[in-house]
Design a protein around this motif. Structure first.
Motif, PDB file in Angstrom:
ATOM      1  N   LEU A  26      29.306  55.190  41.964  1.00 11.13           N
ATOM      2  CA  LEU A  26      29.879  54.042  42.657  1.00 11.13           C
ATOM      3  C   LEU A  26      29.683  52.757  41.860  1.00 11.13           C
ATOM      4  O   LEU A  26      30.571  51.891  41.831  1.00 11.13           O
ATOM      5  CB  LEU A  26      29.295  53.905  44.062  1.00 11.13           C
ATOM      6  N   LEU A  27      28.515  52.611  41.215  1.00 13.70           N
ATOM      7  CA  LEU A  27      28.274  51.433  40.384  1.00 13.70           C
ATOM      8  C   LEU A  27      29.235  51.394  39.190  1.00 13.70           C
ATOM      9  O   LEU A  27      29.783  50.336  38.850  1.00 13.70           O
ATOM     10  CB  LEU A  27      26.826  51.402  39.899  1.00 13.70           C
ATOM     11  N   ILE A  28      29.444  52.551  38.555  1.00 15.96           N
ATOM     12  CA  ILE A  28      30.380  52.626  37.422  1.00 15.96           C
ATOM     13  C   ILE A  28      31.794  52.263  37.882  1.00 15.96           C
ATOM     14  O   ILE A  28      32.506  51.491  37.233  1.00 15.96           O
ATOM     15  CB  ILE A  28      30.330  54.018  36.768  1.00 15.96           C
ATOM     16  N   MET A  29      32.192  52.820  39.033  1.00 16.07           N
ATOM     17  CA  MET A  29      33.517  52.508  39.570  1.00 16.07           C
ATOM     18  C   MET A  29      33.630  51.025  39.904  1.00 16.07           C
ATOM     19  O   MET A  29      34.681  50.394  39.674  1.00 16.07           O
ATOM     20  CB  MET A  29      33.807  53.353  40.811  1.00 16.07           C
ATOM     21  N   ASN A  30      32.553  50.455  40.414  1.00 15.60           N
ATOM     22  CA  ASN A  30      32.537  49.039  40.755  1.00 15.60           C
ATOM     23  C   ASN A  30      32.727  48.181  39.492  1.00 15.60           C
ATOM     24  O   ASN A  30      33.469  47.196  39.506  1.00 15.60           O
ATOM     25  CB  ASN A  30      31.226  48.699  41.468  1.00 15.60           C
ATOM     26  N   VAL A  31      32.046  48.535  38.393  1.00 19.52           N
ATOM     27  CA  VAL A  31      32.186  47.798  37.131  1.00 19.52           C
ATOM     28  C   VAL A  31      33.621  47.903  36.628  1.00 19.52           C
ATOM     29  O   VAL A  31      34.228  46.908  36.190  1.00 19.52           O
ATOM     30  CB  VAL A  31      31.176  48.337  36.089  1.00 19.52           C
ATOM     31  N   ILE A  32      34.183  49.104  36.684  1.00 19.61           N
ATOM     32  CA  ILE A  32      35.566  49.296  36.232  1.00 19.61           C
ATOM     33  C   ILE A  32      36.531  48.464  37.076  1.00 19.61           C
ATOM     34  O   ILE A  32      37.446  47.818  36.551  1.00 19.61           O
ATOM     35  CB  ILE A  32      35.936  50.800  36.275  1.00 19.61           C
ATOM     36  N   ILE A  33      36.315  48.444  38.365  1.00 18.71           N
ATOM     37  CA  ILE A  33      37.191  47.673  39.256  1.00 18.71           C
ATOM     38  C   ILE A  33      37.069  46.187  38.961  1.00 18.71           C
ATOM     39  O   ILE A  33      38.080  45.465  38.926  1.00 18.71           O
ATOM     40  CB  ILE A  33      36.865  47.988  40.736  1.00 18.71           C
ATOM     41  N   PHE A  34      35.847  45.684  38.700  1.00 17.87           N
ATOM     42  CA  PHE A  34      35.684  44.268  38.388  1.00 17.87           C
ATOM     43  C   PHE A  34      36.361  43.909  37.062  1.00 17.87           C
ATOM     44  O   PHE A  34      36.963  42.849  36.931  1.00 17.87           O
ATOM     45  CB  PHE A  34      34.207  43.872  38.374  1.00 17.87           C
ATOM     46  N   LYS A  35      36.256  44.792  36.084  1.00 19.52           N
ATOM     47  CA  LYS A  35      36.931  44.539  34.808  1.00 19.52           C
ATOM     48  C   LYS A  35      38.445  44.487  35.014  1.00 19.52           C
ATOM     49  O   LYS A  35      39.132  43.616  34.483  1.00 19.52           O
ATOM     50  CB  LYS A  35      36.570  45.615  33.777  1.00 19.52           C
ATOM     51  N   SER A  36      38.964  45.423  35.773  1.00 17.37           N
ATOM     52  CA  SER A  36      40.410  45.430  36.058  1.00 17.37           C
ATOM     53  C   SER A  36      40.816  44.175  36.807  1.00 17.37           C
ATOM     54  O   SER A  36      41.870  43.577  36.533  1.00 17.37           O
ATOM     55  CB  SER A  36      40.798  46.664  36.869  1.00 17.37           C
ATOM     56  N   LEU A  37      39.994  43.775  37.760  1.00 18.85           N
ATOM     57  CA  LEU A  37      40.282  42.572  38.527  1.00 18.85           C
ATOM     58  C   LEU A  37      40.271  41.334  37.628  1.00 18.85           C
ATOM     59  O   LEU A  37      41.131  40.456  37.755  1.00 18.85           O
ATOM     60  CB  LEU A  37      39.269  42.417  39.661  1.00 18.85           C
ATOM     61  N   ASN A  38      39.323  41.262  36.687  1.00 19.70           N
ATOM     62  CA  ASN A  38      39.277  40.136  35.753  1.00 19.70           C
ATOM     63  C   ASN A  38      40.522  40.102  34.863  1.00 19.70           C
ATOM     64  O   ASN A  38      41.083  39.039  34.603  1.00 19.70           O
ATOM     65  CB  ASN A  38      38.015  40.199  34.890  1.00 19.70           C
ATOM     66  N   LEU A  40      43.450  41.345  35.605  1.00 18.17           N
ATOM     67  CA  LEU A  40      44.546  40.958  36.486  1.00 18.17           C
ATOM     68  C   LEU A  40      44.507  39.457  36.762  1.00 18.17           C
ATOM     69  O   LEU A  40      45.555  38.791  36.778  1.00 18.17           O
ATOM     70  CB  LEU A  40      44.471  41.746  37.791  1.00 18.17           C
ATOM     71  N   GLU A  41      43.320  38.913  36.937  1.00 17.67           N
ATOM     72  CA  GLU A  41      43.187  37.481  37.190  1.00 17.67           C
ATOM     73  C   GLU A  41      43.629  36.668  35.978  1.00 17.67           C
ATOM     74  O   GLU A  41      44.305  35.641  36.111  1.00 17.67           O
ATOM     75  CB  GLU A  41      41.740  37.147  37.556  1.00 17.67           C
ATOM     76  N   ARG A  42      43.282  37.128  34.762  1.00 18.96           N
ATOM     77  CA  ARG A  42      43.722  36.437  33.545  1.00 18.96           C
ATOM     78  C   ARG A  42      45.244  36.461  33.433  1.00 18.96           C
ATOM     79  O   ARG A  42      45.874  35.455  33.100  1.00 18.96           O
ATOM     80  CB  ARG A  42      43.085  37.073  32.318  1.00 18.96           C
ATOM     81  N   LYS A  43      45.827  37.609  33.726  1.00 16.04           N
ATOM     82  CA  LYS A  43      47.290  37.708  33.684  1.00 16.04           C
ATOM     83  C   LYS A  43      47.922  36.795  34.725  1.00 16.04           C
ATOM     84  O   LYS A  43      48.934  36.140  34.462  1.00 16.04           O
ATOM     85  CB  LYS A  43      47.745  39.152  33.915  1.00 16.04           C
ATOM     86  N   TYR A  44      47.336  36.721  35.882  1.00 12.02           N
ATOM     87  CA  TYR A  44      47.866  35.851  36.940  1.00 12.02           C
ATOM     88  C   TYR A  44      47.787  34.390  36.506  1.00 12.02           C
ATOM     89  O   TYR A  44      48.722  33.625  36.705  1.00 12.02           O
ATOM     90  CB  TYR A  44      47.099  36.080  38.239  1.00 12.02           C
ATOM     91  N   LYS A  45      46.642  34.007  35.914  1.00 12.97           N
ATOM     92  CA  LYS A  45      46.484  32.622  35.463  1.00 12.97           C
ATOM     93  C   LYS A  45      47.496  32.293  34.371  1.00 12.97           C
ATOM     94  O   LYS A  45      48.007  31.173  34.313  1.00 12.97           O
ATOM     95  CB  LYS A  45      45.058  32.377  34.970  1.00 12.97           C
ATOM     96  N   LYS A  46      47.783  33.257  33.481  1.00 14.48           N
ATOM     97  CA  LYS A  46      48.807  33.049  32.474  1.00 14.48           C
ATOM     98  C   LYS A  46      50.166  32.851  33.125  1.00 14.48           C
ATOM     99  O   LYS A  46      50.965  32.034  32.691  1.00 14.48           O
ATOM    100  CB  LYS A  46      48.897  34.256  31.529  1.00 14.48           C
ATOM    101  N   LEU A  47      50.409  33.615  34.167  1.00 12.59           N
ATOM    102  CA  LEU A  47      51.696  33.553  34.852  1.00 12.59           C
ATOM    103  C   LEU A  47      51.919  32.213  35.517  1.00 12.59           C
ATOM    104  O   LEU A  47      53.001  31.647  35.446  1.00 12.59           O
ATOM    105  CB  LEU A  47      51.812  34.687  35.891  1.00 12.59           C
ATOM    106  N   VAL A  48      50.905  31.672  36.161  1.00 13.12           N
ATOM    107  CA  VAL A  48      51.078  30.424  36.907  1.00 13.12           C
ATOM    108  C   VAL A  48      50.616  29.209  36.120  1.00 13.12           C
ATOM    109  O   VAL A  48      50.649  28.108  36.641  1.00 13.12           O
ATOM    110  CB  VAL A  48      50.343  30.480  38.270  1.00 13.12           C
ATOM    111  N   ARG A  49      50.207  29.378  34.887  1.00  9.99           N
ATOM    112  CA  ARG A  49      49.739  28.266  34.078  1.00  9.99           C
ATOM    113  C   ARG A  49      50.878  27.267  33.896  1.00  9.99           C
ATOM    114  O   ARG A  49      52.030  27.613  33.736  1.00  9.99           O
ATOM    115  CB  ARG A  49      49.246  28.815  32.748  1.00  9.99           C
ATOM    116  N   GLY A  50      50.549  26.023  33.918  1.00  8.13           N
ATOM    117  CA  GLY A  50      51.538  24.969  33.735  1.00  8.13           C
ATOM    118  C   GLY A  50      52.341  24.683  34.980  1.00  8.13           C
ATOM    119  O   GLY A  50      53.232  23.860  34.965  1.00  8.13           O
ATOM    120  N   SER A  51      52.042  25.351  36.069  1.00  3.80           N
ATOM    121  CA  SER A  51      52.828  25.113  37.277  1.00  3.80           C
ATOM    122  C   SER A  51      52.349  23.884  38.017  1.00  3.80           C
ATOM    123  O   SER A  51      52.990  23.455  38.959  1.00  3.80           O
ATOM    124  CB  SER A  51      52.775  26.343  38.190  1.00  3.80           C
TER     125      SER A  51
END
Length: 167
Positions: A26-38, A40-51
Motif C-alpha cells: 500500500l505504501l508503494i502504491m501510495n508513492v506511485i499515486i503521488f508521483k502520478s498526481l504530481n 498530472l498537476e505539472r501538466k495541468y499547470k502548464k495547461l492553465v499557465r498564462g491564463s
C-alpha cells in the motif's frame, strides 16, 4: 470460539507478516499515486499557465472564436483569389512574334506579325507590312483561337505558335 482464538494465536506471526507485506504494498502504491498526481498537476499547470486567473473554458471559447475568424478570413481570401484568377485569364498571357520579308525588293525582315492572346485564346493579331514606299499596320481579332478574317501564312504561323505556348 476457543478454537478460533487458539487458531489465531498460532497463526498470529503469519497474520502480522501478511499485514506488514500488505502495508508495504500500500505504501508503494501510495508513492506511485503521488508521483502520478504530481505529474498530472505539472501538466495541468502548464495547461492553465498564462491564463491569469481566467476560466479555462473562456480561453478555449476565445481560441475557437479565433479559429472561426481565421476560417472566415480564409474563405474571403479564396473568393478574392478566384475573382483575381478569373480576371487574369482574360489578360494577355501568350505572346508570339514573327518577322519576315513581305516583299522581295525590301532588304531586311522589317514586316512583322504579333499575336497577343489570353488563356482562352482570345486576343488580336497585329501585322505591320513594310514596303519601300509605304508601311501598313492592321489588326485582326481572334476568338477562341480563330479569326473571322482571312489570315496570311505568317499570321497563321504566329497564331499557332502563340496558341501552343504553355501558360
Amino acid at each position: 470460539m476457543q478454537n478460533i482464538s487458539n487458531l489465531l494465536n498460532n497463526l498470529q506471526l503469519y497474520i502480522v507478516i501478511g499485514l506488514v507485506i500488505l502495508v508495504i504494498i500500500l505504501l508503494i502504491m501510495n508513492v506511485i499515486i503521488f508521483k502520478s498526481l504530481n505529474r498530472l498537476e505539472r501538466k495541468y499547470k502548464k495547461l492553465v499557465r498564462g491564463s491569469s486567473g481566467k476560466n479555462l473554458e473562456d480561453l478555449i471559447v476565445k481560441y475557437f472564436d479565433k479559429v472561426n475568424d481565421a476560417q472566415k478570413e480564409s474563405e474571403n481570401v479564396k473568393k478574392m483569389y478566384d475573382n483575381l484568377n478569373s480576371k487574369i485569364k482574360r489578360c494577355i498571357q501568350k505572346i508570339s512574334i514573327v518577322r519576315y520579308r513581305a516583299f522581295e525588293d525590301v532588304g531586311s525582315d522589317l514586316s512583322f506579325s504579333i499575336a497577343l492572346l489570353d488563356a482562352n485564346n482570345d486576343g488580336v493579331i497585329i501585322t505591320g507590312i513594310y514596303g519601300r514606299d509605304e508601311s501598313t499596320t492592321y489588326a485582326k481579332p481572334i476568338d477562341s483561337g480563330m479569326s473571322r478574317y482571312e489570315l496570311s501564312q505568317e499570321e497563321k504561323q504566329v497564331l499557332n505558335e502563340c496558341i501552343n505556348k504553355g501558360i
